[in-house]
Design a protein around this motif. Structure first.
Motif, mmCIF file in Angstrom:
data_model
loop_
_atom_site.group_PDB
_atom_site.id
_atom_site.type_symbol
_atom_site.label_atom_id
_atom_site.label_comp_id
_atom_site.label_asym_id
_atom_site.label_seq_id
_atom_site.Cartn_x
_atom_site.Cartn_y
_atom_site.Cartn_z
ATOM 1 N N ILE A 11 0.898 -1.187 -0.096
ATOM 2 C CA ILE A 11 0.139 0.134 0.026
ATOM 3 C C ILE A 11 0.987 1.158 -0.010
ATOM 4 N N GLU A 12 0.795 2.035 -1.039
ATOM 5 C CA GLU A 12 1.867 2.862 -1.266
ATOM 6 C C GLU A 12 1.201 4.122 -2.233
ATOM 7 N N ASP A 13 0.996 5.281 -2.191
ATOM 8 C CA ASP A 13 0.341 6.277 -2.929
ATOM 9 C C ASP A 13 1.116 6.736 -3.890
ATOM 10 N N ASP A 14 2.497 6.711 -3.923
ATOM 11 C CA ASP A 14 3.498 7.214 -4.789
ATOM 12 C C ASP A 14 3.656 6.042 -5.800
ATOM 13 N N LYS A 15 2.989 6.479 -7.132
ATOM 14 C CA LYS A 15 2.946 5.272 -8.137
ATOM 15 C C LYS A 15 4.275 4.940 -8.462
ATOM 16 N N ASP A 16 5.221 5.747 -8.403
ATOM 17 C CA ASP A 16 6.830 5.496 -8.999
ATOM 18 C C ASP A 16 7.316 4.347 -8.057
ATOM 19 N N ILE A 17 7.201 4.825 -6.758
ATOM 20 C CA ILE A 17 7.611 3.848 -5.712
ATOM 21 C C ILE A 17 7.075 2.700 -5.791
ATOM 22 N N ARG A 18 5.705 2.334 -5.606
ATOM 23 C CA ARG A 18 4.855 1.642 -5.471
ATOM 24 C C ARG A 18 5.164 0.416 -6.874
ATOM 25 N N ASP A 19 5.372 0.989 -8.140
ATOM 26 C CA ASP A 19 5.921 0.166 -9.138
ATOM 27 C C ASP A 19 7.021 -0.374 -9.221
ATOM 28 N N SER A 20 7.953 0.429 -8.634
ATOM 29 C CA SER A 20 9.461 -0.233 -8.210
ATOM 30 C C SER A 20 9.427 -1.249 -7.229
ATOM 31 N N ILE A 21 8.782 -1.193 -6.087
ATOM 32 C CA ILE A 21 8.555 -2.188 -5.085
ATOM 33 C C ILE A 21 7.866 -3.605 -5.717
ATOM 34 N N VAL A 22 6.735 -3.306 -6.507
ATOM 35 C CA VAL A 22 6.239 -4.446 -7.101
ATOM 36 C C VAL A 22 7.199 -5.228 -8.041
ATOM 37 N N TYR A 23 7.509 -4.221 -9.065
ATOM 38 C CA TYR A 23 8.778 -4.936 -10.026
ATOM 39 C C TYR A 23 10.084 -5.821 -9.267
ATOM 40 N N VAL A 24 10.393 -5.129 -8.060
ATOM 41 C CA VAL A 24 11.656 -6.106 -7.256
ATOM 42 C C VAL A 24 10.925 -7.314 -6.541
ATOM 43 N N LEU A 25 9.808 -7.047 -5.915
ATOM 44 C CA LEU A 25 9.010 -8.278 -5.125
ATOM 45 C C LEU A 25 8.652 -9.279 -6.384
ATOM 46 N N GLU A 26 8.172 -8.999 -7.497
ATOM 47 C CA GLU A 26 7.910 -10.011 -8.498
ATOM 48 C C GLU A 26 9.256 -10.805 -9.044
ATOM 49 N N GLU A 27 10.239 -9.949 -9.227
ATOM 50 C CA GLU A 27 11.574 -10.539 -9.695
ATOM 51 C C GLU A 27 12.190 -11.619 -8.573
ATOM 52 N N GLU A 28 11.685 -11.315 -7.302
ATOM 53 C CA GLU A 28 12.017 -12.280 -6.056
ATOM 54 C C GLU A 28 11.110 -13.266 -5.926
ATOM 55 N N ASN A 29 10.074 -13.359 -6.957
ATOM 56 C CA ASN A 29 9.196 -14.620 -6.953
ATOM 57 C C ASN A 29 8.163 -14.739 -5.847
ATOM 58 N N TYR A 30 7.721 -13.202 -5.418
ATOM 59 C CA TYR A 30 6.629 -13.051 -4.678
ATOM 60 C C TYR A 30 5.392 -12.639 -5.478
ATOM 61 N N GLU A 31 4.322 -13.204 -4.764
ATOM 62 C CA GLU A 31 3.050 -12.588 -5.393
ATOM 63 C C GLU A 31 2.673 -11.380 -4.806
ATOM 64 N N VAL A 32 2.454 -10.288 -5.660
ATOM 65 C CA VAL A 32 2.166 -8.905 -5.140
ATOM 66 C C VAL A 32 0.812 -8.498 -5.461
ATOM 67 N N VAL A 33 0.160 -7.846 -4.488
ATOM 68 C CA VAL A 33 -1.139 -7.246 -4.589
ATOM 69 C C VAL A 33 -0.852 -5.820 -3.959
ATOM 70 N N SER A 34 -1.078 -5.033 -5.068
ATOM 71 C CA SER A 34 -0.861 -3.529 -4.585
ATOM 72 C C SER A 34 -1.945 -2.558 -4.840
ATOM 73 N N SER A 35 -1.830 -1.269 -3.935
ATOM 74 C CA SER A 35 -2.857 -0.465 -4.057
ATOM 75 C C SER A 35 -2.198 1.037 -3.959
ATOM 76 N N GLY A 36 -2.908 1.967 -3.990
ATOM 77 C CA GLY A 36 -2.536 3.489 -3.881
ATOM 78 C C GLY A 36 -3.150 3.922 -2.759
ATOM 79 N N ASP A 37 -4.027 3.048 -2.046
ATOM 80 C CA ASP A 37 -4.853 3.471 -0.851
ATOM 81 C C ASP A 37 -5.255 2.327 0.010
ATOM 82 N N SER A 38 -5.548 2.794 1.112
ATOM 83 C CA SER A 38 -5.914 2.005 2.249
ATOM 84 C C SER A 38 -7.379 1.129 1.973
#
Length: 122
Positions: free
Chosen positions: A8-35
């Motif tokens: 849960i991260e409102d800054d799209k660039d930060i959220r996209d970076s986190i999602v990318y890195v985690l998916e590269e580490e083979n985690y399943e990721v669900v993301s959102s810009g709000d709570s």
């Protein structure tokens, strides 16, 4: 089966970076810009929550500290590790007050991100 992380991260660039890195580490990721996604936490059933402390909709919703405290105080979600992410200088105190398992100070190194996740998702 891959561990699932809710980001849960409102800054799209930060959220996209986190999602990318985690998916590269083979985690399943669900993301959102709000709570609001936390209303579906039972269906998502994450193994970990990465939670920005200051969400842009914070005026109408709780901040990360309050959201973390709600998750950690609820018997149905108290077992889920919560990591608060923030650039504020008192992040350690915010994480402690929110009963979070840990915190990550922005800006963070991507190795710091993966290390903290591996610490809680063995």
């Amino acid at each position: 089966m891959a561990k699932k992380i809710l980001v849960i991260e409102d800054d799209k660039d930060i959220r996209d970076s986190i999602v990318y890195v985690l998916e590269e580490e083979n985690y399943e990721v669900v993301s959102s810009g709000d709570s609001k996604i936390l209303k579906s936490i039972d269906e998502i059933a994450p193994d970990m929550v990465l939670l920005d402390n200051w969400l842009t909709e914070w005026k109408s919703d709780a901040n990360g500290e309050q959201l973390s405290r709600q998750l950690k105080s609820n018997p149905a979600t108290s077992h889920i590790p919560v990591i608060i992410i923030s650039a504020v200088s008192n992040i350690k105190e915010i994480a402690e007050a929110g009963l979070a398992d840990d915190y990550l100070r922005k800006p963070f190194d991507l190795t710091e991100l993966t290390d903290i996740i591996k610490k809680y998702l063995k």
